[in-house]
Each structure stands twice: as C-alpha cells, then as structure tokens.
Design a protein around this motif. Structure first.
Motif, PDB file in Angstrom:
ATOM      1  N   GLY A   1     105.688  50.038  23.957  1.00  0.00           N
ATOM      2  CA  GLY A   1     104.382  49.430  23.835  1.00  0.00           C
ATOM      3  C   GLY A   1     103.577  49.636  25.103  1.00  0.00           C
ATOM      4  N   HIS A   2     102.280  49.737  24.943  1.00  0.00           N
ATOM      5  CA  HIS A   2     101.401  49.803  26.110  1.00  0.00           C
ATOM      6  C   HIS A   2     100.112  49.054  25.783  1.00  0.00           C
ATOM      7  CE1 HIS A   2      99.441  51.133  29.710  1.00  0.00           C
ATOM      8  NE2 HIS A   2      98.412  51.543  29.001  1.00  0.00           N
ATOM      9  N   MET A   3      99.888  47.945  26.502  1.00  0.00           N
ATOM     10  CA  MET A   3      98.708  47.099  26.314  1.00  0.00           C
ATOM     11  C   MET A   3      98.522  46.708  24.835  1.00  0.00           C
ATOM     12  SD  MET A   3      98.210  46.669  29.398  1.00  0.00           S
ATOM     13  CE  MET A   3      96.670  45.843  29.729  1.00  0.00           C
ATOM     14  N   GLN A   4      97.455  47.161  24.162  1.00  0.00           N
ATOM     15  CA  GLN A   4      97.272  46.740  22.763  1.00  0.00           C
ATOM     16  C   GLN A   4      97.904  47.713  21.769  1.00  0.00           C
ATOM     17  OE1 GLN A   4      95.079  47.859  24.919  1.00  0.00           O
ATOM     18  NE2 GLN A   4      93.054  48.211  24.060  1.00  0.00           N
ATOM     19  N   TRP A   5      98.689  48.654  22.284  1.00  0.00           N
ATOM     20  CA  TRP A   5      99.244  49.711  21.427  1.00  0.00           C
ATOM     21  C   TRP A   5     100.762  49.639  21.309  1.00  0.00           C
ATOM     22  CZ3 TRP A   5      95.427  52.064  18.973  1.00  0.00           C
ATOM     23  CH2 TRP A   5      94.161  52.084  19.581  1.00  0.00           C
TER      24      TRP A   5
ATOM     25  N   LEU B   1      97.573  50.181  16.503  1.00  0.00           N
ATOM     26  CA  LEU B   1      96.836  49.123  17.183  1.00  0.00           C
ATOM     27  C   LEU B   1      97.497  47.814  16.754  1.00  0.00           C
ATOM     28  CD1 LEU B   1      94.385  48.212  18.882  1.00  0.00           C
ATOM     29  CD2 LEU B   1      93.069  48.093  16.749  1.00  0.00           C
ATOM     30  N   ASP B   2      97.997  47.056  17.712  1.00  0.00           N
ATOM     31  CA  ASP B   2      98.797  45.876  17.391  1.00  0.00           C
ATOM     32  C   ASP B   2      97.910  44.625  17.323  1.00  0.00           C
ATOM     33  OD1 ASP B   2     100.716  44.004  17.017  1.00  0.00           O
ATOM     34  OD2 ASP B   2     101.636  44.190  19.008  1.00  0.00           O
ATOM     35  N   LEU B   3      97.508  44.270  16.122  1.00  0.00           N
ATOM     36  CA  LEU B   3      96.659  43.067  15.979  1.00  0.00           C
ATOM     37  C   LEU B   3      97.485  41.800  15.815  1.00  0.00           C
ATOM     38  CD1 LEU B   3      93.672  44.210  13.712  1.00  0.00           C
ATOM     39  CD2 LEU B   3      93.891  44.251  16.188  1.00  0.00           C
TER      40      LEU B   3
END
Ligand code: PMP
Length: 458
Positions: free
Chosen positions: A35-39, A49-51
């Motif tokens: 994972g990286h930030m919102q991804w 995109l991880d909502l």
C-alpha cells in the motif's frame, strides 16, 4: 508488475487454516502486495483507490513515510511492554493526545483494539457510577468481545450465547430510514430527500426520537444507569447521522439518571469529520469517556480510553493490567500519526475533499433512483442504495453486489454496511485528493449506468 504469487494456494490455505468466521470481500478477494498512501496494489500489479482504508484504520495513508520511519527507528531500540517501567514515548504520547482533548478528558489508558477500549469504558462506567446498565443505539457496532457484544446491535454479529448483560438498545435516530425523516436536520452538506414536518428552529424528528429515548429510559433500565455509548456518526451501519441536537439532549437525560456518556470515536476521531478533530465536537457535547482505535495507529494495533481523573481513579482501587497496551512501539506510531495529521493538514483536507465528494455524490443521487441517500461529514460518508426513493426498500443484494464488484474491477475499493448491507461506506485515507474523488465518482457513475441499462433490458 510484481512477482506472481500462487493465488489458488493462498485461497486454499485460507479455506483450510483460517477461521471461517472471518469473511472476505468480493467474489475474487484481493491478494494484496503493498500500500502507498490512498493506494493499494495487488499481486497482479493492479492499483486500487482505497476508499475503505482497511476498514477505516488507515488515517494518514498506507505506509505513510513519517510513520514508517518513526516505527523503524523504534523497532531497532525497544518494543516490549513498559507498563512496569518508564519510557519517554508513553509520557510524550499521553501528553500529545490529551492536549487535543478538552477538559476534563485528560487521563489515558492505552489498549490494543477498539473492543478492548470499549470493554474498559463499560467497566469504568460501572465502577465509577456503581450502576450496571448501559444503553446503546440499535445498529451500533462497539466490538466483538463478549462484554461489548451486548452494545453491538446488528443481527449479523449476534451469536446465540449469553453475553453483554446489562445492555439495552434504543431506537436509532436515523432520519433517512427511521420512522421520522428530517430533510434539514443533520449536520452534513447533503440532506435527505425525505420530507419532514420540521418548522423553523424546531426539529420534529429530533423530538420524536428523544421521546423514544425517554421510553427506553422508562421501560428498559432501572432509575439509575451506568451510561450511554454512541458514535458521533454511526460507522458500521453506514454513516448514519442523528438530528443535530439529539446527542446533546440524550447526554443530559443520561446524566440526570446518574450515568456517564461515552463517545466511541473509533471511526470518527482524528479529524475524519473535517470540521472538528473529534466527532463529539460536531454535536457540541463533552463526553465523560472517549474510546479511540483504528485511525489512532494508521493500521497499527493500538487503541485508547481517555477519561477524567475521577473516572480513571475508579479503576485504581485495584490492579488492572494490559501487557501490550502502551508499548513504546505503539506510542511512537501514535505520535507520528498525530504529527502527520497536523503536518499534512489532514483534518482540513477531510473537510475540503469530503465536502466536495459529498456534493458530487449528491448529483448521482439526484440522477439515479437507486441512490437513496448520500450523507456524512468530511471523509465519513455513506451512500444508501434503494429500489426507489419513495419506498426506501433496500436494493436487492445481487444488484448492489454487481455495482460494488464493477467499481472494484474499475479500480475503486468501497466498504459495505447497514442492516441489509445496502450502504456503501466511503472512508478513505485522509490524504485523498479531489482528483481521486473525480476518478471514484466517475467509476461509480459508470457502474450505476451499467446497472440501469441492465435493469431496463430485463
Ligand atoms: N467501535 C467501532 C465504532 C468500530 O467500528 C469497531 C470496529 N469495527 C470497534 C469499536 C471495535 O474495534 P476492534 O475491531 O479494533 O476491536
């Protein structure tokens, strides 16, 4: 593209060796790589995109560099329990955390999970008041431990064994799905499409729901109670919001009965609601205990109970111990998370990007009959799916699943919630941008359009 990993083997081990009670998302669950930030990235090299932020745990971003570096440094120094000795990290963290809370919430007890924090909050409420009964909302999730399962009021999580004695539930003041609607009484940039009979300054729905709360106090519990627990916005149930003044009035009624008020900030804390750092502040109340988890550690297993000196001392009459709670590692992570929220301006980002997203989603609600309600505050958002806005019947599961799977296939991960799993839960890492929102809304629009085309072809 990452080194391929045998998906089928992972699936087989999962089926054979991991508890079947832990259900997975999606027809073909993701096999994640990093994972990286919102991804998030899977082993096939696909980016999402991880909502849903790992069920609302990732507050500042997956593997946020600041948190990662601080954790790595501490990993090389010391990470065992320091409950019986001292280490600067816990003092410094307690000072930092409590500086963000209003008086008299100044004493911290660190635990490892939200259930543990709520267990402890219930225990303290009982010890302090010397009363036993605790009230929670129907539809609430406050934990899966036998103690907190009494407060959790979602059938899916109920097991037919004795648990949670002394817990009563009360009607959820849900202005979209409940018996009384309120078209302008929740604290959100988007109101319900339901008509209500509120007149200037008087919220009819709120009064009706408060009557129900009084009814619970008069029928289900003794004259004096230990407390009342509520989230500022209900999380697992799909970002359900109450009328603006409900919690304030409920707190007063609880205190008149000798009870204390607990705010479960496991999902709403740390700036997620945008306008305020803590969810309870959006209701203009000061609880007696707040419980924190999930976003507190950006995915690291840590949690906290913060309360007043007096209530905290009720637990000091005897020893109460937690081996891992407040380890140097957890405290360093927690402090780095607080720094990242401040330095990256994440509360403000939640407000700006969250409001933008709510308004964009409201356009989809106005366009598509199956989008019944869009609600929330900041980056704590619910999108409730219905067959039609008049009946508000939940959209059948197969139809919701299809929209949800389509979004995933187009690279957007969304959470699910609500009694019928009818609500999409959008609670991304707070570093999400407006550009990401445009992408997510476009994907959701495409999935909805396909759904309508399929329905029309039937
Ligand atoms: N309270 C709330 C509001 C939650 O959403 C959760 C977890 N979904 C909990 C408590 C329990 O937290 P944990 O899973 O860390 O025990």
């Amino acid at each position: 593209k990452y080194k391929s990993y045998p998906y089928e083997r992972m699936q087989k081990i999962r089926e054979q060796s991991i508890s079947p009670s832990l259900r997975m998302y999606y027809k073909k669950p993701l096999l994640l790589h990093q994972g990286h930030m919102q991804w998030l990235f899977d082993y096939e090299g696909r980016r999402y995109l991880d909502l849903f932020a790992g069920i609302v745990t990732v507050s500042v971003g997956h593997c946020h560099p600041k948190v990662t570096v601080a954790t790595q440094k501490q990993l090389a120094r010391l990470w065992h329990t320091t409950n019986i000795y001292m280490h600067p990290s816990i003092q410094e963290y307690a000072e930092k955390l409590t500086s963000l809370l209003p008086d008299p919430l100044k004493v911290v007890y660190l635990t490892n999970s939200g259930s543990e924090a709520n267990d402890l909050a219930m225990f303290m409420a009982r010890l302090y008041t010397r009363n036993f009964d605790i009230i929670s909302f129907r539809g609430a999730y406050h934990g899966g431990s036998p103690y907190t399962l009494g407060l959790t009021s979602i059938g899916l999580y109920k097991h037919g064994v004795a648990n949670g004695f002394g817990c009563s539930t009360t009607m959820l003041p849900d202005v979209f799905r409940g018996p009384w609607g309120g078209s302008h009484c929740r604290d959100s940039p988007v109101q319900t499409v339901r008509k209500c009979s509120c007149s200037e300054g008087v919220c009819h729905a709120n009064d009706q729901y408060i009557e129900q709360f009084k009814d619970t106090l008069n029928t289900s519990v003794p004259k004096t109670i230990a407390g009342f627990i509520a989230e500022p916005i209900q999380g697992v149930n799909g970002a359900v919001q109450y009328p603006r003044s409900f919690l304030k009035e409920a707190y007063q009624l609880v205190r008149e009965r000798g009870g204390i008020c607990i705010s479960d900030e496991v999902q709403t804390g740390f700036g997620r609601t945008g306008s305020h750092f803590w969810g309870f502040q959006t209701h203009d109340v000061v609880p007696d205990i707040v419980t924190l988890a999930k976003g507190i550690g950006n995915g690291f297993p840590m949690a906290a109970v913060v309360t007043t000196k007096e209530i905290a001392s009720s637990l000091a009459q005897n020893l109460h111990f937690n081996t891992f709670g407040g380890s140097p590692l957890a405290c360093v992570v927690g402090a780095a998370v607080l720094d990242a929220i401040e330095e990256d301006g994440l509360q403000k980002n939640s407000e700006d990007v969250g409001t933008y997203m709510l308004l964009e989603l409201a356009k989809l609600r106005d366009k598509f009959e199956v989008v019944g309600d869009v609600r929330g505050k900041g980056l704590m958002i619910g999108v409730e799916m219905v067959t039609d806005k008049d009946s508000r019947h939940p959209l059948p599961a197969e139809e919701i699943n299809q929209i949800w799977e389509d979004c995933k296939d187009m690279g957007v991960l969304i959470g699910r919630g609500g009694l019928y799993s009818q609500t999409f839960r959008i609670k991304p890492p707070m570093c999400i941008t407006k550009k990401d929102v445009d992408f997510a809304v476009e994907v959701f629009h495409t999935a909805l359009q396909r759904h309508m085309e399929k329905a029309a072809a039937k």
